[in-house]
Motif scaffolding. Structure first.
Motif, PDB file in Angstrom:
ATOM      1  N   SER A  82       0.844  -1.195   0.000  1.00 32.30           N
ATOM      2  CA  SER A  82       0.000   0.000   0.000  1.00 32.30           C
ATOM      3  C   SER A  82       0.874   1.237   0.000  1.00 32.30           C
ATOM      4  O   SER A  82       1.859   1.319   0.741  1.00 32.30           O
ATOM      5  N   SER A  83       0.493   2.201  -0.821  1.00 26.69           N
ATOM      6  CA  SER A  83       1.217   3.470  -0.860  1.00 26.69           C
ATOM      7  C   SER A  83       0.821   4.347   0.320  1.00 26.69           C
ATOM      8  O   SER A  83      -0.232   4.158   0.938  1.00 26.69           O
ATOM      9  N   HIS A  84       1.663   5.314   0.605  1.00 30.82           N
ATOM     10  CA  HIS A  84       1.439   6.236   1.715  1.00 30.82           C
ATOM     11  C   HIS A  84       0.074   6.924   1.580  1.00 30.82           C
ATOM     12  O   HIS A  84      -0.260   7.461   0.522  1.00 30.82           O
ATOM     13  N   LYS A  85      -0.732   6.830   2.636  1.00 35.01           N
ATOM     14  CA  LYS A  85      -2.068   7.437   2.743  1.00 35.01           C
ATOM     15  C   LYS A  85      -3.087   6.819   1.780  1.00 35.01           C
ATOM     16  O   LYS A  85      -4.076   7.439   1.419  1.00 35.01           O
ATOM     17  N   ALA A  86      -2.854   5.541   1.434  1.00 36.24           N
ATOM     18  CA  ALA A  86      -3.827   4.832   0.597  1.00 36.24           C
ATOM     19  C   ALA A  86      -4.469   3.667   1.356  1.00 36.24           C
ATOM     20  O   ALA A  86      -5.054   2.788   0.744  1.00 36.24           O
ATOM     21  N   GLY A  87      -4.332   3.691   2.684  1.00 32.34           N
ATOM     22  CA  GLY A  87      -4.887   2.609   3.499  1.00 32.34           C
ATOM     23  C   GLY A  87      -3.822   1.682   4.033  1.00 32.34           C
ATOM     24  O   GLY A  87      -4.089   0.506   4.313  1.00 32.34           O
ATOM     25  N   THR A  88      -2.619   2.208   4.206  1.00 29.70           N
ATOM     26  CA  THR A  88      -1.471   1.395   4.596  1.00 29.70           C
ATOM     27  C   THR A  88      -1.711   0.633   5.895  1.00 29.70           C
ATOM     28  O   THR A  88      -1.569  -0.592   5.956  1.00 29.70           O
ATOM     29  N   PHE A  89      -2.044   1.361   6.953  1.00 34.79           N
ATOM     30  CA  PHE A  89      -2.172   0.688   8.251  1.00 34.79           C
ATOM     31  C   PHE A  89      -3.446  -0.132   8.343  1.00 34.79           C
ATOM     32  O   PHE A  89      -3.505  -1.129   9.074  1.00 34.79           O
ATOM     33  N   LEU A  90      -4.455   0.229   7.597  1.00 35.83           N
ATOM     34  CA  LEU A  90      -5.676  -0.577   7.547  1.00 35.83           C
ATOM     35  C   LEU A  90      -5.367  -1.978   7.023  1.00 35.83           C
ATOM     36  O   LEU A  90      -5.691  -2.986   7.661  1.00 35.83           O
ATOM     37  N   ILE A  91      -4.717  -2.058   5.865  1.00 38.26           N
ATOM     38  CA  ILE A  91      -4.435  -3.370   5.278  1.00 38.26           C
ATOM     39  C   ILE A  91      -3.353  -4.101   6.062  1.00 38.26           C
ATOM     40  O   ILE A  91      -3.397  -5.336   6.204  1.00 38.26           O
ATOM     41  N   ARG A  92      -2.392  -3.379   6.613  1.00 36.21           N
ATOM     42  CA  ARG A  92      -1.350  -4.022   7.440  1.00 36.21           C
ATOM     43  C   ARG A  92      -1.968  -4.722   8.641  1.00 36.21           C
ATOM     44  O   ARG A  92      -1.634  -5.879   8.949  1.00 36.21           O
ATOM     45  N   HIS A  93      -2.858  -4.032   9.341  1.00 41.69           N
ATOM     46  CA  HIS A  93      -3.457  -4.619  10.532  1.00 41.69           C
ATOM     47  C   HIS A  93      -4.295  -5.847  10.194  1.00 41.69           C
ATOM     48  O   HIS A  93      -4.257  -6.861  10.900  1.00 41.69           O
ATOM     49  N   VAL A 159       2.556 -16.020  -7.762  1.00 42.99           N
ATOM     50  CA  VAL A 159       2.395 -14.844  -6.901  1.00 42.99           C
ATOM     51  C   VAL A 159       0.908 -14.577  -6.706  1.00 42.99           C
ATOM     52  O   VAL A 159       0.131 -14.562  -7.671  1.00 42.99           O
ATOM     53  N   ARG A 160       0.526 -14.400  -5.473  1.00 39.62           N
ATOM     54  CA  ARG A 160      -0.794 -13.894  -5.142  1.00 39.62           C
ATOM     55  C   ARG A 160      -0.598 -12.643  -4.299  1.00 39.62           C
ATOM     56  O   ARG A 160       0.330 -12.568  -3.493  1.00 39.62           O
ATOM     57  N   GLY A 161      -1.477 -11.671  -4.478  1.00 41.60           N
ATOM     58  CA  GLY A 161      -1.252 -10.449  -3.724  1.00 41.60           C
ATOM     59  C   GLY A 161      -2.419  -9.490  -3.695  1.00 41.60           C
ATOM     60  O   GLY A 161      -3.446  -9.707  -4.340  1.00 41.60           O
ATOM     61  N   VAL A 162      -2.215  -8.441  -2.931  1.00 43.17           N
ATOM     62  CA  VAL A 162      -3.190  -7.366  -2.789  1.00 43.17           C
ATOM     63  C   VAL A 162      -2.436  -6.042  -2.719  1.00 43.17           C
ATOM     64  O   VAL A 162      -1.439  -5.938  -1.991  1.00 43.17           O
ATOM     65  N   ILE A 163      -2.892  -5.057  -3.488  1.00 46.20           N
ATOM     66  CA  ILE A 163      -2.355  -3.702  -3.356  1.00 46.20           C
ATOM     67  C   ILE A 163      -3.528  -2.746  -3.130  1.00 46.20           C
ATOM     68  O   ILE A 163      -4.611  -2.937  -3.668  1.00 46.20           O
ATOM     69  N   MET A 164      -3.290  -1.748  -2.305  1.00 41.73           N
ATOM     70  CA  MET A 164      -4.279  -0.713  -2.057  1.00 41.73           C
ATOM     71  C   MET A 164      -4.046   0.445  -3.015  1.00 41.73           C
ATOM     72  O   MET A 164      -2.902   0.836  -3.266  1.00 41.73           O
ATOM     73  N   VAL A 165      -5.129   0.995  -3.563  1.00 43.43           N
ATOM     74  CA  VAL A 165      -5.028   2.198  -4.403  1.00 43.43           C
ATOM     75  C   VAL A 165      -6.064   3.220  -3.926  1.00 43.43           C
ATOM     76  O   VAL A 165      -7.066   2.865  -3.302  1.00 43.43           O
ATOM     77  N   ARG A 166      -5.780   4.484  -4.254  1.00 43.46           N
ATOM     78  CA  ARG A 166      -6.669   5.573  -3.853  1.00 43.46           C
ATOM     79  C   ARG A 166      -6.533   6.707  -4.855  1.00 43.46           C
ATOM     80  O   ARG A 166      -5.471   6.854  -5.488  1.00 43.46           O
ATOM     81  N   ASP A 167      -7.568   7.499  -5.008  1.00 40.02           N
ATOM     82  CA  ASP A 167      -7.508   8.658  -5.896  1.00 40.02           C
ATOM     83  C   ASP A 167      -6.294   9.507  -5.515  1.00 40.02           C
ATOM     84  O   ASP A 167      -6.166   9.959  -4.373  1.00 40.02           O
ATOM     85  N   PRO A 168      -5.345   9.697  -6.448  1.00 40.32           N
ATOM     86  CA  PRO A 168      -4.119  10.432  -6.138  1.00 40.32           C
ATOM     87  C   PRO A 168      -4.356  11.817  -5.532  1.00 40.32           C
ATOM     88  O   PRO A 168      -3.567  12.268  -4.693  1.00 40.32           O
ATOM     89  N   LEU A 228      -4.695  -8.486  -6.645  1.00 42.20           N
ATOM     90  CA  LEU A 228      -5.960  -7.754  -6.562  1.00 42.20           C
ATOM     91  C   LEU A 228      -5.702  -6.313  -6.137  1.00 42.20           C
ATOM     92  O   LEU A 228      -4.968  -6.071  -5.176  1.00 42.20           O
ATOM     93  N   ALA A 229      -6.297  -5.362  -6.837  1.00 42.29           N
ATOM     94  CA  ALA A 229      -6.243  -3.954  -6.431  1.00 42.29           C
ATOM     95  C   ALA A 229      -7.518  -3.630  -5.654  1.00 42.29           C
ATOM     96  O   ALA A 229      -8.627  -3.821  -6.159  1.00 42.29           O
ATOM     97  N   VAL A 230      -7.362  -3.163  -4.432  1.00 46.26           N
ATOM     98  CA  VAL A 230      -8.495  -2.797  -3.574  1.00 46.26           C
ATOM     99  C   VAL A 230      -8.525  -1.286  -3.444  1.00 46.26           C
ATOM    100  O   VAL A 230      -7.528  -0.663  -3.041  1.00 46.26           O
ATOM    101  N   ARG A 231      -9.653  -0.696  -3.774  1.00 46.53           N
ATOM    102  CA  ARG A 231      -9.773   0.762  -3.685  1.00 46.53           C
ATOM    103  C   ARG A 231     -10.093   1.181  -2.248  1.00 46.53           C
ATOM    104  O   ARG A 231     -11.011   0.659  -1.629  1.00 46.53           O
ATOM    105  N   TYR A 232      -9.320   2.149  -1.783  1.00 45.81           N
ATOM    106  CA  TYR A 232      -9.536   2.681  -0.436  1.00 45.81           C
ATOM    107  C   TYR A 232     -10.966   3.186  -0.292  1.00 45.81           C
ATOM    108  O   TYR A 232     -11.599   3.016   0.755  1.00 45.81           O
TER     109      TYR A 232
END
Length: 319
Positions: A82-93, A159-168, A228-232
């Motif tokens: 997850s990029s900075h301020k795109a839900g980083t700590f939400l997905i980490r937890h 590879v399986r994965g998840v990345i968080m994205v958010r409106d820049p 998978l890309a998950v939108r914040y």
């Protein structure tokens, strides 16, 4: 005893004989009963031993079945970012809850000098030094994902994965508000921002976040297959949208590698992080009025920076 024996003596002799026969019969019956009890006891012992052996065999069979089921990270590289301020700590937890429930014992961090993985145990690892199959990235990029796929190919896994994205644009506004109140004073992103009003601080933050936003867009472009890309905006919209996003994340990461019971436990654990159920995370979420003020200054960023953000928003599907 003969016919010449007096009657009284004959009666006594017969009585003694009968009593002897009586006691003899009782003795025989008791011996037979004891024999039957011994036989029955032996049979019972045999049945108990047989039942015990059967139970042990079943336990061994179950144990062998459990042991033979490989953990998800034994079959895949699991990439979370997850990029900075795109839900980083939400997905980490959420991920830390899940990997702890599943018994993971190590993780590593990709592409950053501050290694801090997403397992409770053995998480302070740099993936370049200790390439654990559970991998976390603070700033996922396309290059990083492509390298992870190469590693997986070399290991003969996928590879399986998840990345968080958010409106820049919201990422910039959120980063300004977050650092303006002094969060993460050690972070270069924060330097001087607490002293800047939105008109100065938001354009400055947009410049500082260009690389973060560019990396987010590049990661999104190469996410398929397997990531998978998950939108914040989706996962934080409502509890219903949160649950739907969690279901997608579980399916993407684990699919049939976990049981329905494990999925239920993981959903319960994830809901601890749902802001609509548990209340705002005051450390990592922002006041909406402050966000509105920051958004009002987004138009002040330079034309070059604005063009970069417009391109990233198009790649990410926000325009």
């Amino acid at each position: 005893v003969t016919t010449f024996t007096p009657r009284i003596l004959r009666y006594r002799a017969i009585h003694i004989y009968i009593r002897s026969m009586y006691f003899c019969c009782r003795t025989i019956l008791l011996i037979q009963l004891l024999h039957q009890l011994v036989v029955a006891n032996d049979e019972c012992d045999k049945e108990i031993v047989a039942a015990g052996n059967s139970l042990i065999q079943k336990q061994v069979a179950v144990h062998e079945t459990v042991e033979s089921v490989a953990a998800p990270w034994e079959k895949h590289i699991l990439f979370i970012g997850s990029s900075h301020k795109a839900g980083t700590f939400l997905i980490r937890h959420i991920m830390t809850h899940w990997f702890d429930l599943l018994g993971a014992t190590s993780s590593c961090t990709v592409g950053r000098r501050w290694p801090r993985g997403i397992t409770t145990l053995n998480y302070l690892n740099d993936c370049d030094v200790y390439p654990a199959p559970i991998r976390w990235s603070w700033e996922p990029s396309g290059e990083m994902i492509l390298q992870t796929r190469k590693d997986a190919h070399d290991m003969k896994v996928d590879v399986r994965g998840v990345i968080m994205v958010r409106d820049p644009l919201d990422v910039v506004a959120s980063a300004y508000v977050y650092h303006h109140r002094g969060e993460e004073p050690w972070n270069p992103m924060e330097k001087g921002i607490p002293l800047m009003a939105p008109e100065e601080g938001v354009p400055e933050m947009a410049e500082r976040m260009v690389d973060v936003i560019t990396d987010m867009a590049s990661a999104y472009e190469v996410r398929r297959p397997g990531i998978l890309a998950v939108r914040y905006e989706d996962i934080t919209n409502s509890s219903e949208r949160f649950d739907a996003a969690i279901e997608k994340i579980m399916d993407s990461l684990f699919n049939d590698d976990i049981t329905s019971l494990q999925k239920a436990e993981m959903m319960t654990a994830a809901r601890i992080e749902d802001l609509h159920r548990q209340g705002d995370d005051e450390e990592h979420t922002n006041d909406e009025d402050d966000m509105k003020k920051a958004r009002a200054s987004l138009h002040l960023m330079s034309s070059n920076v604005s063009a970069t953000y417009a391109k990233a928003r198009k790649v990410l599907g926000y325009i």
